[in-house]
Structure formats: C-alpha cells, structure tokens
Scaffold this active site. Sequence first.
Site, PDB file in Angstrom:
ATOM      1  N   SER A  37       0.709  -1.205   0.039  1.00 35.16           N
ATOM      2  CA  SER A  37      -0.016  -0.193   0.066  1.00 35.16           C
ATOM      3  C   SER A  37       0.750   1.465  -0.015  1.00 35.16           C
ATOM      4  O   SER A  37       2.104   1.283  -0.014  1.00 35.16           O
ATOM      5  CB  SER A  37      -0.810  -0.033   1.079  1.00 35.16           C
ATOM      6  OG  SER A  37      -0.057   0.357   2.330  1.00 35.16           O
ATOM      7  N   ARG A 113     -13.011 -15.477  -5.902  1.00 31.76           N
ATOM      8  CA  ARG A 113     -13.253 -17.027  -6.101  1.00 31.76           C
ATOM      9  C   ARG A 113     -14.516 -17.707  -6.539  1.00 31.76           C
ATOM     10  O   ARG A 113     -14.554 -18.688  -7.141  1.00 31.76           O
ATOM     11  CB  ARG A 113     -12.794 -17.439  -4.438  1.00 31.76           C
ATOM     12  CG  ARG A 113     -11.585 -17.495  -3.800  1.00 31.76           C
ATOM     13  CD  ARG A 113     -11.611 -18.064  -2.532  1.00 31.76           C
ATOM     14  NE  ARG A 113     -10.345 -17.518  -1.844  1.00 31.76           N
ATOM     15  CZ  ARG A 113     -10.151 -17.269  -0.578  1.00 31.76           C
ATOM     16  NH1 ARG A 113     -11.275 -17.025   0.125  1.00 31.76           N
ATOM     17  NH2 ARG A 113      -9.138 -16.831  -0.129  1.00 31.76           N
ATOM     18  N   CYS A 152      -7.926 -20.420   3.492  1.00 27.46           N
ATOM     19  CA  CYS A 152      -7.142 -21.343   4.412  1.00 27.46           C
ATOM     20  C   CYS A 152      -8.176 -22.451   5.124  1.00 27.46           C
ATOM     21  O   CYS A 152      -7.375 -23.486   5.314  1.00 27.46           O
ATOM     22  CB  CYS A 152      -6.292 -20.392   5.330  1.00 27.46           C
ATOM     23  SG  CYS A 152      -7.284 -19.247   6.233  1.00 27.46           S
ATOM     24  N   GLY A 183      -3.939 -16.493  10.461  1.00 32.06           N
ATOM     25  CA  GLY A 183      -4.760 -16.252   9.489  1.00 32.06           C
ATOM     26  C   GLY A 183      -5.550 -14.990   9.594  1.00 32.06           C
ATOM     27  O   GLY A 183      -6.403 -14.766   8.626  1.00 32.06           O
ATOM     28  N   LYS A 208     -17.750 -18.465   3.464  1.00 30.28           N
ATOM     29  CA  LYS A 208     -16.844 -19.029   2.519  1.00 30.28           C
ATOM     30  C   LYS A 208     -16.476 -20.348   2.347  1.00 30.28           C
ATOM     31  O   LYS A 208     -16.472 -20.860   1.315  1.00 30.28           O
ATOM     32  CB  LYS A 208     -15.494 -18.321   2.654  1.00 30.28           C
ATOM     33  CG  LYS A 208     -15.506 -16.803   2.356  1.00 30.28           C
ATOM     34  CD  LYS A 208     -14.044 -15.926   2.834  1.00 30.28           C
ATOM     35  CE  LYS A 208     -14.247 -14.626   3.031  1.00 30.28           C
ATOM     36  NZ  LYS A 208     -13.184 -14.095   3.705  1.00 30.28           N
ATOM     37  N   HIS A 245      -4.494 -24.324  11.112  1.00 31.65           N
ATOM     38  CA  HIS A 245      -6.061 -24.453  11.456  1.00 31.65           C
ATOM     39  C   HIS A 245      -6.290 -25.895  11.943  1.00 31.65           C
ATOM     40  O   HIS A 245      -5.969 -26.783  11.533  1.00 31.65           O
ATOM     41  CB  HIS A 245      -6.781 -23.866  10.426  1.00 31.65           C
ATOM     42  CG  HIS A 245      -6.671 -22.528   9.934  1.00 31.65           C
ATOM     43  ND1 HIS A 245      -6.288 -21.525  10.839  1.00 31.65           N
ATOM     44  CD2 HIS A 245      -7.291 -21.773   9.038  1.00 31.65           C
ATOM     45  CE1 HIS A 245      -6.160 -20.475  10.328  1.00 31.65           C
ATOM     46  NE2 HIS A 245      -6.793 -20.560   9.096  1.00 31.65           N
TER      47      HIS A 245
HETATM   48  N1  LIG Z   1      -3.224 -15.076   6.500  1.00 33.91           N
HETATM   49  C1  LIG Z   1      -3.527 -16.461   5.972  1.00 33.91           C
HETATM   50  O1  LIG Z   1      -3.513 -17.431   6.842  1.00 33.91           O
HETATM   51  C2  LIG Z   1      -4.279 -16.279   4.897  1.00 33.91           C
HETATM   52  C3  LIG Z   1      -4.904 -17.586   4.321  1.00 33.91           C
HETATM   53  C4  LIG Z   1      -5.546 -17.363   3.013  1.00 33.91           C
HETATM   54  C5  LIG Z   1      -5.694 -16.442   2.451  1.00 33.91           C
HETATM   55  N2  LIG Z   1      -5.498 -15.251   3.124  1.00 33.91           N
HETATM   56  C6  LIG Z   1      -5.983 -13.910   2.216  1.00 33.91           C
HETATM   57  O2  LIG Z   1      -4.709 -13.604   1.853  1.00 33.91           O
HETATM   58  C7  LIG Z   1      -4.782 -12.067   1.754  1.00 33.91           C
HETATM   59  C8  LIG Z   1      -3.822 -11.590   2.489  1.00 33.91           C
HETATM   60  O3  LIG Z   1      -3.792 -11.787   3.689  1.00 33.91           O
HETATM   61  P1  LIG Z   1      -2.684 -11.809   4.997  1.00 33.91           P
HETATM   62  O4  LIG Z   1      -3.083 -12.385   6.139  1.00 33.91           O
HETATM   63  O5  LIG Z   1      -1.351 -11.577   4.375  1.00 33.91           O
HETATM   64  O6  LIG Z   1      -3.343 -10.025   5.055  1.00 33.91           O
HETATM   65  P2  LIG Z   1      -2.458  -8.709   5.596  1.00 33.91           P
HETATM   66  O7  LIG Z   1      -1.064  -9.086   6.812  1.00 33.91           O
HETATM   67  O8  LIG Z   1      -3.200  -7.846   6.259  1.00 33.91           O
HETATM   68  O9  LIG Z   1      -1.311  -8.103   4.513  1.00 33.91           O
HETATM   69  C9  LIG Z   1      -2.204  -7.292   3.419  1.00 33.91           C
HETATM   70  C10 LIG Z   1      -0.987  -7.069   2.385  1.00 33.91           C
HETATM   71  O10 LIG Z   1      -2.032  -6.164   1.718  1.00 33.91           O
HETATM   72  C11 LIG Z   1      -1.504  -4.751   1.402  1.00 33.91           C
HETATM   73  N3  LIG Z   1      -2.427  -3.841   1.328  1.00 33.91           N
HETATM   74  C12 LIG Z   1      -3.544  -3.691   2.360  1.00 33.91           C
HETATM   75  N4  LIG Z   1      -4.150  -2.463   1.890  1.00 33.91           N
HETATM   76  C13 LIG Z   1      -3.629  -2.254   0.832  1.00 33.91           C
HETATM   77  C14 LIG Z   1      -4.148  -1.153  -0.216  1.00 33.91           C
HETATM   78  N5  LIG Z   1      -5.181  -0.211  -0.129  1.00 33.91           N
HETATM   79  N6  LIG Z   1      -3.536  -0.999  -1.478  1.00 33.91           N
HETATM   80  C15 LIG Z   1      -2.491  -1.773  -1.641  1.00 33.91           C
HETATM   81  N7  LIG Z   1      -1.888  -2.679  -0.785  1.00 33.91           N
HETATM   82  C16 LIG Z   1      -2.675  -2.912   0.291  1.00 33.91           C
HETATM   83  C17 LIG Z   1      -0.732  -4.841   2.821  1.00 33.91           C
HETATM   84  O11 LIG Z   1       0.238  -3.672   2.584  1.00 33.91           O
HETATM   85  P3  LIG Z   1       0.864  -2.550   3.772  1.00 33.91           P
HETATM   86  O12 LIG Z   1       1.770  -3.470   4.668  1.00 33.91           O
HETATM   87  O13 LIG Z   1       1.586  -1.601   3.269  1.00 33.91           O
HETATM   88  O14 LIG Z   1      -0.407  -2.137   4.271  1.00 33.91           O
HETATM   89  C18 LIG Z   1      -0.163  -6.109   2.874  1.00 33.91           C
HETATM   90  O15 LIG Z   1       1.034  -6.194   2.124  1.00 33.91           O
HETATM   91  C19 LIG Z   1      -6.134 -11.661   2.137  1.00 33.91           C
HETATM   92  O16 LIG Z   1      -7.021 -11.705   1.081  1.00 33.91           O
HETATM   93  C20 LIG Z   1      -6.652 -13.110   3.024  1.00 33.91           C
HETATM   94  O17 LIG Z   1      -7.872 -13.247   3.197  1.00 33.91           O
HETATM   95  C21 LIG Z   1      -4.780 -15.163   4.186  1.00 33.91           C
END
Ligand SMILES: NC(=O)c1ccc[n+]([C@@H]2O[C@H](COP(=O)([O-])OP(=O)(O)OC[C@H]3O[C@@H](n4cnc5c(N)ncnc54)[C@H](OP(=O)(O)O)[C@@H]3O)[C@@H](O)[C@H]2O)c1
Length: 354
Positions: A37, A113, A152, A183, A208, A245
């Site tokens: 971001s 999805r 996940c 997660g 979901k 999980h």
């Molecule tokens: N964590 C899990 O176990 C898991 C499993 C399956 C799927 N997911 C999915 O994978 C995706 C990422 O999950 P996460 O857990 O890694 O999330 P996260 O830790 O919140 O990371 C989000 C990422 O997106 C960027 N971002 C946020 N707002 C933005 C914006 N307005 N413009 C551009 N970039 C932006 C963030 O950048 P900044 O740091 O600059 O804010 C960060 O790099 C989500 O859709 C989530 O549902 C996650």
Amino acid sequence: MKKRSCVILGCSGTVGQRLIEALYPHPWFDIVDIAASQRSAGQKYKDRMRDSWYLSSDIPDEIAEMVIKPMDPKVVEEADLAFSALPSGIAKEVEPEFAKAGYVLTSNASAFRMTEDVPLIIPEINADHLQLIDIQKEQRNWPGAICTDPNCTTIGLAMVFKPIYDRFGIEEAIMNTWQAISGAGLPGVPGLLITDNVIPYISGEEEKVISEVHKILGKFEDDHIVKADFKMAATCTRVPTIDGHFETAYIKTKEPVDIEEVKKVIREFPGLDSLGLPYAPKDPLIVREEMNRPQPRLDRMAGSVPGMSVTVGRIRPGLDEKSINLCLISHNTIRGAAGAVILNAELMCVKNYV
Ligand SMILES: NC(=O)c1ccc[n+]([C@@H]2O[C@H](COP(=O)([O-])OP(=O)(O)OC[C@H]3O[C@@H](n4cnc5c(N)ncnc54)[C@H](OP(=O)(O)O)[C@@H]3O)[C@@H](O)[C@H]2O)c1
C-alpha cells in the site's frame, strides 16, 4: 522448466512474507518486483519489515534491498505472474487492472473466488477447472488472467472431503474450526483479546467455507462448473495458536462406510507426482492413528514439502453406519495460502497458461 518472472502484490503481510520466503529459492520463479500500500511504498523492504517480519527465516538479502512499489501495474515491473496476497476489497479493484496489463494472477484473495469464469483451484482435486481461464480470457478480452486458491479453512477440509465424496458420497456435513492467529493477517487480533481466549466467530468465514467447498468439488461441464450440492454447516473460531488451523468434521455419507476403508481412501489420495511440480507433496493427505494427533504444533509442517500436507486423525464412526467423525490440521499460511498459490502457478506453467 523455463524460469518465469513474478511480482508479489501485498508483500508485507503474513502471506506476502511466506511468498517471499518460498519464492526466492524457487527453481521456476524469479521475483522481479514487490508492491504494497501507499503506507509502505517507497521504503526498502528491510526497513518496512523491521518490526513486522514474523518468520524465523531471514529476509533474503536481495529482497531486503528492494524498494516497495505502489499497487499500480503502470509502476510495477512487467512480469509473467503476479502473486496476490491482498485484502479482498483491494484485490477486487487491483487484480483486474493487473490482468488487463498482461499478468497471470495467482490470488489468495476471496474477491473473485466465486466468480463464474474464475477458477478456484486445488491442483490435486480440480486441475481441470483451469479451463475457465480460456473462457475468462475470451469473455473479458484481457491478455492476463485471474486464478484463485481457496480460503485457508476450506483447503484442508476440501482435500479430506474429496476421497470420501468420490467413494461414499456426502449427504451432509458439519464442520468446526479452531483457527490460528496468523490467519487474521497483520496486525491481526490484538494480543489482549486473543491470549487465554477463544473468539467464537470469524466474519464471513463460515459462508466462504461452504460455498467454496461446493465449487471445488463441482464438475466442469461445457463452459461452467456444476457445483456439488450437499448440505453443510460450519462454525469458525479463532484461538491463540500461531500457525495451523485445527478442524473437525462430521460427515453423513450416501453409502454405508467401513472406517478402515475411509482411512485407506484418504491415505491413498493421489499426489501430482507425474507433473513434477516442486510444491506438490508426495503425501497430500497423512493419516495418523494416535488418539492425540493431529496437533497444530506437531503436524502443521508435515509432508514431503513441509506445510503442504494435511494431517487427518481420529477417524471414527459417527452416529450410524453412514457417518464419519474426524479431525485435521492444515498449515494456513503455507498449504492454506502462499504454498497454494505457488502450486497453482506451477500447475498453470505446466498446463501452458503462463
Ligand atoms: N493469513 C492467512 O492465513 C491467509 C490464508 C488464506 C488467504 N488469505 C488471504 O490472503 C490475503 C492476504 O492476507 P494476509 O493475512 O497476508 O493480510 P495482511 O497481513 O493484512 O497483508 C495485506 C497486504 O496487502 C497490502 N495492502 C493492504 N491494503 C492495501 C491497499 N489499500 N493498497 C495496496 N496494498 C494494500 C498490505 O500492505 P501494507 O503493509 O502496506 O498495508 C499487505 O502487504 C487476504 O485476502 C486474506 O484473506 C490469508
């Protein structure tokens, strides 16, 4: 395999970090750019991550020196692939822009999805659903494409359901989860709220899981997916484990079951050996017989590719001859996220979609 260039969208989150850890040494992919971001853009990755890197491995030196780009395909380097780890709301706007610019997206986000012409892939189950990409490209007239992985929580469950569904049929299923804090992404659930506690809901998660399982187990017919249609109920909770999980499932089958045969079909669930994909485990489903397994700490890194196998245990009869009780563990940021989109990318490479 010819090396493909790739960019990571959402490089600073929990999934983005796992992507960097896994893609940097990957034999098929070269990371040419990283984006996040406006809060992070312009900073060197090592500076941005000073207090946020949560993995025990170090940031690779080359990536540590990269300057994070804003989320704009006009600014991000051109590449064959974009690995997306963006929040769903942002992904909805940004991913089509990258597909229009020619990137093939392999996305973790939920934004597309359930979209009809977007594949939702677990390569061991429904690689044939990739045909939706041909339809997608034709309908949308863009040079790139979007392919998604499941939530996940869905991935481990769908993998365990698949051999049961094929052999015995599923009439209905009830599932419950105890989901790790990674997660919830970064900064995630505040420590004061999750420590010593169980949070009894995760917004949107139950819906979901149910809709995604039905799409994944569906059949590709003509030009669309005919979804599986058994009844399902889910309860998803957050607990203070870091990764992995834990899930339980009560499955009512169409045919009578023999528990030893249930274990056999799960154990024999085939991997993708013939395709030679680096991220495909030889043992996608592992059956444990001990009463005290699986456990998140002991089993989340199981498998020939650590973190890519799902461990199933306590497989036992339900209330009658047409029911099964079981529990499972799957690593949410590896098999459930970064590893899943990498495996999908590998599959798209060998199937000539990249
Ligand atoms: N964590 C899990 O176990 C898991 C499993 C399956 C799927 N997911 C999915 O994978 C995706 C990422 O999950 P996460 O857990 O890694 O999330 P996260 O830790 O919140 O990371 C989000 C990422 O997106 C960027 N971002 C946020 N707002 C933005 C914006 N307005 N413009 C551009 N970039 C932006 C963030 O950048 P900044 O740091 O600059 O804010 C960060 O790099 C989500 O859709 C989530 O549902 C996650």
